[in-house]
Scaffold this motif. Structure first.
Motif, PDB file in Angstrom:
ATOM      1  N   ALA A   1      48.854  32.105  41.088  1.00  0.00           N
ATOM      2  CA  ALA A   1      50.167  31.183  41.363  1.00  0.00           C
ATOM      3  C   ALA A   1      50.559  30.685  39.798  1.00  0.00           C
ATOM      4  O   ALA A   1      51.874  30.745  39.570  1.00  0.00           O
ATOM      5  N   ARG A   2      49.527  30.463  39.169  1.00  0.00           N
ATOM      6  CA  ARG A   2      49.965  29.654  37.616  1.00  0.00           C
ATOM      7  C   ARG A   2      50.519  30.802  36.939  1.00  0.00           C
ATOM      8  O   ARG A   2      51.594  30.463  36.317  1.00  0.00           O
ATOM      9  N   GLU A   3      49.970  31.829  36.891  1.00  0.00           N
ATOM     10  CA  GLU A   3      50.501  33.154  36.229  1.00  0.00           C
ATOM     11  C   GLU A   3      52.011  33.266  36.511  1.00  0.00           C
ATOM     12  O   GLU A   3      52.740  33.771  35.857  1.00  0.00           O
ATOM     13  N   LEU A   4      52.117  33.457  37.894  1.00  0.00           N
ATOM     14  CA  LEU A   4      53.444  33.966  38.322  1.00  0.00           C
ATOM     15  C   LEU A   4      54.474  33.100  37.878  1.00  0.00           C
ATOM     16  O   LEU A   4      55.523  33.263  37.996  1.00  0.00           O
ATOM     17  N   ARG A   5      54.139  31.479  38.105  1.00  0.00           N
ATOM     18  CA  ARG A   5      55.156  30.470  37.872  1.00  0.00           C
ATOM     19  C   ARG A   5      55.399  30.706  36.380  1.00  0.00           C
ATOM     20  O   ARG A   5      56.725  30.050  35.984  1.00  0.00           O
ATOM     21  N   SER A   6      54.360  30.832  35.573  1.00  0.00           N
ATOM     22  CA  SER A   6      54.543  30.596  34.047  1.00  0.00           C
ATOM     23  C   SER A   6      55.125  31.646  33.309  1.00  0.00           C
ATOM     24  O   SER A   6      55.920  31.831  32.175  1.00  0.00           O
ATOM     25  N   SER A   7      54.855  32.939  33.909  1.00  0.00           N
ATOM     26  CA  SER A   7      55.188  34.193  33.091  1.00  0.00           C
ATOM     27  C   SER A   7      56.303  34.871  33.850  1.00  0.00           C
ATOM     28  O   SER A   7      56.245  35.111  35.004  1.00  0.00           O
ATOM     29  N   PRO A   8      57.260  35.212  33.096  1.00  0.00           N
ATOM     30  CA  PRO A   8      58.553  35.934  33.586  1.00  0.00           C
ATOM     31  C   PRO A   8      58.097  37.493  33.716  1.00  0.00           C
ATOM     32  O   PRO A   8      58.725  38.136  34.678  1.00  0.00           O
ATOM     33  N   GLN A   9      57.062  37.806  33.493  1.00  0.00           N
ATOM     34  CA  GLN A   9      56.569  39.337  33.430  1.00  0.00           C
ATOM     35  C   GLN A   9      55.724  39.513  34.489  1.00  0.00           C
ATOM     36  O   GLN A   9      54.903  38.668  35.043  1.00  0.00           O
ATOM     37  N   LEU A  10      56.005  40.561  35.338  1.00  0.00           N
ATOM     38  CA  LEU A  10      55.164  40.855  36.670  1.00  0.00           C
ATOM     39  C   LEU A  10      54.245  41.722  36.126  1.00  0.00           C
ATOM     40  O   LEU A  10      54.398  42.817  35.478  1.00  0.00           O
ATOM     41  N   PHE A  11      53.005  41.374  36.810  1.00  0.00           N
ATOM     42  CA  PHE A  11      51.805  42.441  36.457  1.00  0.00           C
ATOM     43  C   PHE A  11      51.538  43.298  37.534  1.00  0.00           C
ATOM     44  O   PHE A  11      51.547  42.773  38.852  1.00  0.00           O
ATOM     45  N   GLY A  12      50.864  44.461  37.478  1.00  0.00           N
ATOM     46  CA  GLY A  12      50.143  45.089  38.710  1.00  0.00           C
ATOM     47  C   GLY A  12      49.055  44.465  38.921  1.00  0.00           C
ATOM     48  O   GLY A  12      48.468  43.614  38.108  1.00  0.00           O
ATOM     49  N   TYR A  13      48.253  44.521  39.753  1.00  0.00           N
ATOM     50  CA  TYR A  13      47.029  43.809  40.343  1.00  0.00           C
ATOM     51  C   TYR A  13      45.874  44.185  39.248  1.00  0.00           C
ATOM     52  O   TYR A  13      45.501  43.323  39.003  1.00  0.00           O
ATOM     53  N   ARG A  14      45.859  45.458  38.771  1.00  0.00           N
ATOM     54  CA  ARG A  14      44.806  45.761  37.542  1.00  0.00           C
ATOM     55  C   ARG A  14      44.962  44.716  36.280  1.00  0.00           C
ATOM     56  O   ARG A  14      44.215  44.286  35.724  1.00  0.00           O
ATOM     57  N   ALA A  15      46.406  44.791  36.053  1.00  0.00           N
ATOM     58  CA  ALA A  15      46.801  43.932  34.913  1.00  0.00           C
ATOM     59  C   ALA A  15      46.595  42.395  34.947  1.00  0.00           C
ATOM     60  O   ALA A  15      45.960  41.614  34.334  1.00  0.00           O
ATOM     61  N   MET A  16      47.057  42.132  36.309  1.00  0.00           N
ATOM     62  CA  MET A  16      46.606  40.596  36.549  1.00  0.00           C
ATOM     63  C   MET A  16      45.311  40.449  36.691  1.00  0.00           C
ATOM     64  O   MET A  16      44.959  39.181  36.031  1.00  0.00           O
ATOM     65  N   TRP A  17      44.362  41.334  37.335  1.00  0.00           N
ATOM     66  CA  TRP A  17      42.975  41.073  37.430  1.00  0.00           C
ATOM     67  C   TRP A  17      42.483  40.897  35.993  1.00  0.00           C
ATOM     68  O   TRP A  17      41.436  39.923  35.759  1.00  0.00           O
ATOM     69  N   ARG A  18      42.789  41.650  35.081  1.00  0.00           N
ATOM     70  CA  ARG A  18      42.323  41.714  33.657  1.00  0.00           C
ATOM     71  C   ARG A  18      42.646  40.271  32.974  1.00  0.00           C
ATOM     72  O   ARG A  18      41.952  39.769  32.328  1.00  0.00           O
ATOM     73  N   HIS A  19      43.956  40.206  33.188  1.00  0.00           N
ATOM     74  CA  HIS A  19      44.423  38.865  32.597  1.00  0.00           C
ATOM     75  C   HIS A  19      43.752  37.599  33.080  1.00  0.00           C
ATOM     76  O   HIS A  19      43.397  36.698  32.159  1.00  0.00           O
ATOM     77  N   ILE A  20      43.546  37.355  34.125  1.00  0.00           N
ATOM     78  CA  ILE A  20      43.100  36.092  34.599  1.00  0.00           C
ATOM     79  C   ILE A  20      41.573  36.163  34.543  1.00  0.00           C
ATOM     80  O   ILE A  20      40.901  35.103  34.277  1.00  0.00           O
ATOM     81  N   SER A  21      40.895  37.393  34.419  1.00  0.00           N
ATOM     82  CA  SER A  21      39.515  37.485  33.952  1.00  0.00           C
ATOM     83  C   SER A  21      39.354  37.071  32.457  1.00  0.00           C
ATOM     84  O   SER A  21      38.305  36.276  32.248  1.00  0.00           O
ATOM     85  N   ILE A  22      40.377  37.227  31.754  1.00  0.00           N
ATOM     86  CA  ILE A  22      40.045  37.071  30.339  1.00  0.00           C
ATOM     87  C   ILE A  22      40.232  35.490  29.948  1.00  0.00           C
ATOM     88  O   ILE A  22      39.867  34.616  29.571  1.00  0.00           O
ATOM     89  N   LYS A  23      41.827  35.162  30.672  1.00  0.00           N
ATOM     90  CA  LYS A  23      42.518  34.033  30.205  1.00  0.00           C
ATOM     91  C   LYS A  23      41.627  32.560  30.848  1.00  0.00           C
ATOM     92  O   LYS A  23      41.424  31.724  30.288  1.00  0.00           O
ATOM     93  N   TYR A  24      41.057  32.930  32.125  1.00  0.00           N
ATOM     94  CA  TYR A  24      40.504  31.623  32.802  1.00  0.00           C
ATOM     95  C   TYR A  24      39.284  32.069  32.896  1.00  0.00           C
ATOM     96  O   TYR A  24      38.230  31.331  33.199  1.00  0.00           O
ATOM     97  N   LYS A  25      38.699  32.976  32.258  1.00  0.00           N
ATOM     98  CA  LYS A  25      37.031  33.228  32.257  1.00  0.00           C
ATOM     99  C   LYS A  25      36.577  33.308  33.570  1.00  0.00           C
ATOM    100  O   LYS A  25      35.465  32.509  33.956  1.00  0.00           O
ATOM    101  N   LEU A  26      37.388  33.733  34.712  1.00  0.00           N
ATOM    102  CA  LEU A  26      36.766  33.779  36.014  1.00  0.00           C
ATOM    103  C   LEU A  26      36.198  35.255  36.114  1.00  0.00           C
ATOM    104  O   LEU A  26      36.812  36.335  35.660  1.00  0.00           O
ATOM    105  N   HIS A  27      35.268  35.379  36.940  1.00  0.00           N
ATOM    106  CA  HIS A  27      34.519  36.624  37.425  1.00  0.00           C
ATOM    107  C   HIS A  27      35.204  36.840  38.613  1.00  0.00           C
ATOM    108  O   HIS A  27      34.933  36.191  39.889  1.00  0.00           O
ATOM    109  N   VAL A  28      36.145  38.156  38.766  1.00  0.00           N
ATOM    110  CA  VAL A  28      37.059  37.968  39.949  1.00  0.00           C
ATOM    111  C   VAL A  28      36.773  39.650  40.386  1.00  0.00           C
ATOM    112  O   VAL A  28      36.506  40.543  39.325  1.00  0.00           O
ATOM    113  N   LYS A  29      36.532  39.768  41.813  1.00  0.00           N
ATOM    114  CA  LYS A  29      36.515  40.969  42.214  1.00  0.00           C
ATOM    115  C   LYS A  29      37.873  41.615  42.328  1.00  0.00           C
ATOM    116  O   LYS A  29      38.712  41.014  42.249  1.00  0.00           O
ATOM    117  N   ARG A  30      38.015  42.911  42.362  1.00  0.00           N
ATOM    118  CA  ARG A  30      39.193  43.449  42.032  1.00  0.00           C
ATOM    119  C   ARG A  30      39.785  43.856  43.473  1.00  0.00           C
ATOM    120  O   ARG A  30      39.615  43.761  44.340  1.00  0.00           O
TER     121      ARG A  30
END
Length: 105
Positions: free
Chosen positions: A76-105
């Motif tokens: 939700a934070r990423e969708l509010r802050s970024s005008p760019q829309l990501f696909g699910y893989r790009a979003m998965w990678r982005h939040i994994s790196i930026k927030y250091k979360l271990h996320v299931k795909r």
């Protein structure tokens, strides 16, 4: 004299532990972690030692996923802050790196 040696051992172990944590969290392979420890820091250890050390430090490759609520709030934070829309893989990678979360795909 003995105390200074013990303190030095503890400090060097904690330094090595910090390096291991850093390399592990940056998703490096076991062999690459060992190679970096040896070449950059002069610490030569075996693969078995590394795996035992990771277990001791509570670091695992599998499991330990972030909760669904945490992932939802990060998305939700990423969708509010970024005008760019990501696909699910790009979003998965982005939040994994930026927030250091271990996320299931």
């Amino acid at each position: 004299m003995t105390e200074s040696i013990e303190i030095e051992k503890m400090t060097s172990n904690s330094r090595v532990d910090d390096l291991i944590k850093e390399y592990f969290k940056s998703e490096r392979t076991y062999m690459l972690i060992l190679q970096r420890l040896k070449e950059v820091h002069g610490v030569k250890r075996s693969l078995i030692w590394l795996k035992l050390r990771l277990k001791y430090l509570g670091l695992k490759r599998r499991g330990g996923y972030a909760s669904d609520d945490t992932v939802r709030s990060a998305i939700a934070r990423e969708l509010r802050s970024s005008p760019q829309l990501f696909g699910y893989r790009a979003m998965w990678r982005h939040i994994s790196i930026k927030y250091k979360l271990h996320v299931k795909r």
